[in-house]
Write a protein that holds these residues in place. Structure first.
Motif, short mmCIF file in Angstrom:
data_model
loop_
_atom_site.label_atom_id
_atom_site.label_comp_id
_atom_site.label_asym_id
_atom_site.label_seq_id
_atom_site.Cartn_x
_atom_site.Cartn_y
_atom_site.Cartn_z
N GLU A 207 -6.27 -1.71 -16.75
CA GLU A 207 -5.47 -2.30 -15.67
C GLU A 207 -4.06 -1.71 -15.70
OE1 GLU A 207 -3.45 -6.62 -14.78
OE2 GLU A 207 -5.57 -6.59 -15.36
N GLN A 208 -3.59 -1.28 -14.53
CA GLN A 208 -2.26 -0.68 -14.43
C GLN A 208 -1.30 -1.68 -13.80
OE1 GLN A 208 -2.22 3.46 -13.01
NE2 GLN A 208 -4.45 3.45 -13.12
N VAL A 209 -0.05 -1.71 -14.29
CA VAL A 209 0.94 -2.69 -13.86
C VAL A 209 2.09 -1.96 -13.17
CG1 VAL A 209 2.55 -4.48 -14.62
CG2 VAL A 209 0.32 -4.24 -15.75
N TYR A 210 2.47 -2.49 -12.02
CA TYR A 210 3.63 -1.99 -11.27
C TYR A 210 4.61 -3.14 -11.10
CZ TYR A 210 1.03 2.26 -10.12
OH TYR A 210 0.32 3.44 -10.19
N ARG A 211 5.85 -2.94 -11.55
CA ARG A 211 6.90 -3.95 -11.44
C ARG A 211 7.82 -3.53 -10.31
NH1 ARG A 211 6.66 -6.95 -16.22
NH2 ARG A 211 5.44 -5.94 -17.87
N LEU A 212 7.78 -4.29 -9.23
CA LEU A 212 8.50 -3.90 -8.02
C LEU A 212 9.39 -5.03 -7.55
CD1 LEU A 212 5.58 -2.20 -6.02
CD2 LEU A 212 7.27 -1.09 -7.49
N ALA A 213 10.57 -4.67 -7.11
CA ALA A 213 11.43 -5.63 -6.41
C ALA A 213 11.04 -5.65 -4.94
CB ALA A 213 12.89 -5.22 -6.58
N THR A 236 -7.96 -3.77 -1.31
CA THR A 236 -7.81 -5.19 -1.02
C THR A 236 -6.71 -5.77 -1.90
OG1 THR A 236 -10.14 -5.45 -0.41
CG2 THR A 236 -8.97 -7.44 -1.01
N LEU A 237 -5.90 -6.71 -1.34
CA LEU A 237 -4.88 -7.43 -2.11
C LEU A 237 -5.31 -8.87 -2.29
CD1 LEU A 237 -2.03 -7.72 -3.38
CD2 LEU A 237 -1.21 -8.34 -1.08
N ASN A 238 -5.30 -9.33 -3.56
CA ASN A 238 -5.58 -10.73 -3.88
C ASN A 238 -4.27 -11.36 -4.34
OD1 ASN A 238 -6.48 -13.20 -4.74
ND2 ASN A 238 -7.91 -12.41 -6.28
N ARG A 263 7.18 -7.03 0.67
CA ARG A 263 8.31 -7.50 1.47
C ARG A 263 8.57 -8.99 1.28
NH1 ARG A 263 5.94 -3.37 4.36
NH2 ARG A 263 7.39 -1.82 5.23
N SER A 264 7.59 -9.71 0.77
CA SER A 264 7.76 -11.16 0.55
C SER A 264 6.94 -11.55 -0.67
CB SER A 264 7.31 -11.95 1.79
OG SER A 264 5.92 -11.75 2.03
N GLU A 265 7.02 -12.83 -1.02
CA GLU A 265 6.33 -13.31 -2.22
C GLU A 265 4.81 -13.16 -2.11
OE1 GLU A 265 7.62 -14.13 -5.03
OE2 GLU A 265 9.68 -13.87 -4.32
N ILE A 266 4.26 -13.27 -0.90
CA ILE A 266 2.80 -13.18 -0.75
C ILE A 266 2.30 -11.74 -0.86
CG2 ILE A 266 2.70 -15.28 0.67
CD1 ILE A 266 2.40 -13.48 3.12
N ASP A 267 3.22 -10.78 -0.95
CA ASP A 267 2.80 -9.38 -1.11
C ASP A 267 2.62 -8.99 -2.58
OD1 ASP A 267 2.86 -8.95 1.62
OD2 ASP A 267 4.97 -8.38 1.62
N TYR A 268 2.84 -9.96 -3.47
CA TYR A 268 2.61 -9.70 -4.90
C TYR A 268 1.25 -10.28 -5.30
CZ TYR A 268 7.55 -8.50 -5.19
OH TYR A 268 8.77 -7.90 -5.01
N GLY A 269 0.59 -9.58 -6.24
CA GLY A 269 -0.73 -10.03 -6.69
C GLY A 269 -1.51 -8.87 -7.29
N CYS A 286 -11.14 -0.62 -9.47
CA CYS A 286 -9.94 -0.26 -10.21
C CYS A 286 -8.86 -1.30 -9.89
CB CYS A 286 -9.47 1.14 -9.82
SG CYS A 286 -10.75 2.40 -9.99
N ILE A 287 -8.11 -1.75 -10.91
CA ILE A 287 -7.20 -2.89 -10.77
C ILE A 287 -5.76 -2.42 -10.97
CG2 ILE A 287 -6.57 -5.15 -11.70
CD1 ILE A 287 -9.46 -5.49 -12.57
N PHE A 288 -4.88 -2.90 -10.04
CA PHE A 288 -3.45 -2.62 -10.11
C PHE A 288 -2.72 -3.94 -9.93
CE2 PHE A 288 -5.77 0.91 -8.30
CZ PHE A 288 -5.38 1.98 -9.08
N ASN A 289 -1.91 -4.31 -10.93
CA ASN A 289 -1.21 -5.60 -10.91
C ASN A 289 0.22 -5.37 -10.40
OD1 ASN A 289 -0.43 -8.21 -11.31
ND2 ASN A 289 -0.78 -8.24 -13.51
N ILE A 290 0.56 -6.02 -9.28
CA ILE A 290 1.88 -5.88 -8.69
C ILE A 290 2.70 -7.11 -9.07
CG2 ILE A 290 3.16 -5.44 -6.57
CD1 ILE A 290 1.10 -3.30 -7.29
N ILE A 291 3.78 -6.90 -9.84
CA ILE A 291 4.59 -7.99 -10.38
C ILE A 291 5.98 -7.91 -9.78
CG2 ILE A 291 5.60 -8.95 -12.49
CD1 ILE A 291 3.24 -7.89 -14.03
#
Length: 531
Positions: A207-213, A236-238, A263-269, A286-291
């Motif tokens: 699993e790959q992690v992306y930390r984005l503002a 797909t975004l969950n 762009r908003s809180e619901i765009d993280y997941g 393949c899994i990518f975690n957006i934090i």
């Protein structure tokens, strides 16, 4: 007279021959007149690589030199002798050639199996064809150069010269080979590569992690391994509330690239990427975690302490790190901020010790945290160092004793108390011993004339005759006696019995004559000891 040969014989000892190595074999004939001619044959094929060594009178010797090949194993080698003047066929002698060589190995797929049609989940059968003399001692199988072990529970079955792979997986693809060994060496087969068709799988299963503002973009690459390589991708975004399909991405063969910007809180997941080919659809995406990340929060509850003429200490409580590792900073300026005196950085906690500052000076202290996204708001404090003379004199109100010094003082005090107690005890013990020696000294006695003893004397105890506990009443006078000790080191002593002694006075003489036999030590010792 012309005679046929009587005998022809290969005189070299019969032995195994080594393939591709030169050898010599000799043949002899005798009895022929004139001497016979010798010819060499291999499976009725005439050989020419020989030389006649001896030919005289009635015998001939010929030597054959040749290099046996693997194909010569089992063939018939012979020499034939005939009289050139006679038309009849001559005599011959020969061997079956025994040629030793290392294994010759060929790998083939089982019947009815085509490489192009092998897919994930099929069974594959290999055959290792071996030609060797002597026969092989061992056969091993290789997959990508690594030996294969017989593991029936995993669908790998090795039997004699065959290899069976049941329900092959994507890990079964690659090159296969067999190797055979005998006393002459080893032989490797050709390689067969299994390029099976399989559904797509992720190139990187982690699993790959992306930390984005917010409004920060990231390029996310989704790579799959697939055969055939023509695939279709899905994103797909969950966001823990719903599943959102994403349609805007780029595809390059077996790789899909998505540029993502929350762009908003619901765009993280969790972003999910998977692919599909002719064999089927990818089972594990393949899994990518957006934090969500950002600048750290301001530090809290900052205090100054341990203020001296040369510096001070600062301690704060850290705030939210913004989802990233943060560092802590302290900057000390002059009161008008025209000069910076000190700049400190801490990685673990917001605790600082400022030293080497000028005494009796005012400062502006700024404290903040930072991470890769930026830095927090400033916390501003004012501080002043003390006078240098005050630090030299010391302030009794602020004097503190360290725990170590307190322990040392306590131990020394305890030792002093114990020493005094031992000294007092020793003195008391010496006093008691000296008192005991005085008591045990023998009393000086006088010889008593027997005629002065009152025959009516009685030793019966009469306590009323004793007027005081420290004296004996003797008629009209008191005779001092040893002072009675009522107490001994604080302990009360019982009154001891005394004897009433009536002295006898003769005339005006002040000498006392005791009606007690002074020489009788038994009675006197009782009296003396009691007083």
């Amino acid at each position: 007279m012309n005679l046929r040969p009587i005998e022809v014989k290969i005189i070299s000892p019969q032995r195994p021959l080594l393939a591709r190595e030169k050898t010599q074999i000799a043949c002899q004939s005798f009895g022929s007149r004139p001497a016979a001619n010798i010819h060499w044959w291999k499976d009725r094929k005439k050989l020419t690589s020989f030389a006649t060594m001896v030919k005289e009178k009635n015998y001939t010797i010929s030597e054959l030199t040749f290099i046996p090949e693997i194909e010569d194993n089992g063939r018939y080698l012979s020499c034939e002798a005939d009289n050139p003047l006679l038309t009849n066929r001559g005599l011959e002698d020969g061997w079956i050639l025994n040629v030793h060589y290392d294994p010759q190995v060929t790998l083939k797929l089982g019947s009815n199996i085509q490489l192009e049609t092998i897919a994930e989940g099929n069974d594959v059968y290999f055959e290792c064809h071996v030609q060797a003399n002597p026969w092989v001692d061992d056969i091993i199988w290789l997959h990508e150069g690594i030996p294969i072990r017989n593991k029936q529970e995993e669908g790998i079955i090795i039997s004699n010269q065959s290899l069976v792979l049941q329900h092959i997986k994507i890990t079964s693809r690659g090159k296969y080979q067999c190797i055979a060994y005998n006393s002459q060496g080893s032989g490797r087969s050709n390689k067969i590569e299994i390029s099976l068709k399989y559904i797509p799988v992720c190139c990187d299963h982690r699993e790959q992690v992306y930390r984005l503002a917010k409004n920060e973009s990231a390029i996310i690459s989704c790579c799959v391994d697939s055969n055939p390589r023509n695939v279709d991708f899905f994103w797909t975004l969950n966001n823990s509330q719903e599943m959102v399909n994403i349609h805007s991405f780029y595809v390059n063969k077996t790789t899909s690239v998505l540029t993502y910007r929350p762009r908003s809180e619901i765009d993280y997941g969790i972003l999910l990427c998977w692919a599909k080919n002719d064999v089927g659809e990818q089972r594990e995406p393949c899994i990518f975690n957006i934090i969500s990340v950002g600048r750290p929060a301001s530090l809290q509850n900052c205090i100054l302490f341990n203020i001296t003429a040369r510096g001070f200490a600062v301690r704060c409580k850290e705030g939210y790190d913004g989802g990233l590792n943060q560092t802590f900073h302290l900057e000390i300026y002059s009161s008008l901020k025209e000069k910076i005196f000190l700049n400190l950085t801490q990685n673990k906690s917001p605790a600082f010790l400022a030293t080497n500052l000028p005494p009796s000076t005012s400062f502006i202290v700024t404290i903040y945290a930072s991470n890769s996204k930026g830095r927090s708001n400033l916390v501003v404090l004012t501080a002043s160092t003390t006078l240098a003379t005050q630090e030299l004199k010391g302030d009794p109100k602020t004097t503190t004793i360290s725990p170590t010094l307190a322990i040392v003082i306590g131990v020394v005090g305890t030792l002093i108390v114990l020493a005094v107690a031992v000294l007092i005890f020793s003195r008391c013990r010496r006093c008691r011993k000296s008192a005991g020696h005085e008591k045990d000294k023998p009393q000086k006695t006088q010889s008593c004339p027997q005629e002065n003893i009152d025959p009516n004397f009685t030793s019966k105890i009469r306590s009323e005759a004793i007027t005081t506990p420290t004296e004996l009443s003797l008629g009209n006078g008191n005779i001092p006696r040893r002072r009675e000790i009522d107490t001994f080191y604080g302990l009360e002593m019982d009154d001891l019995p005394t004897h009433n002694i009536n002295p006898i006075f003769k005339g005006e003489s002040s000498n006392l004559e005791y009606p007690l036999d002074m020489c009788d030590t038994s009675g006197w010792s009782t009296t003396v000891s009691s007083v």
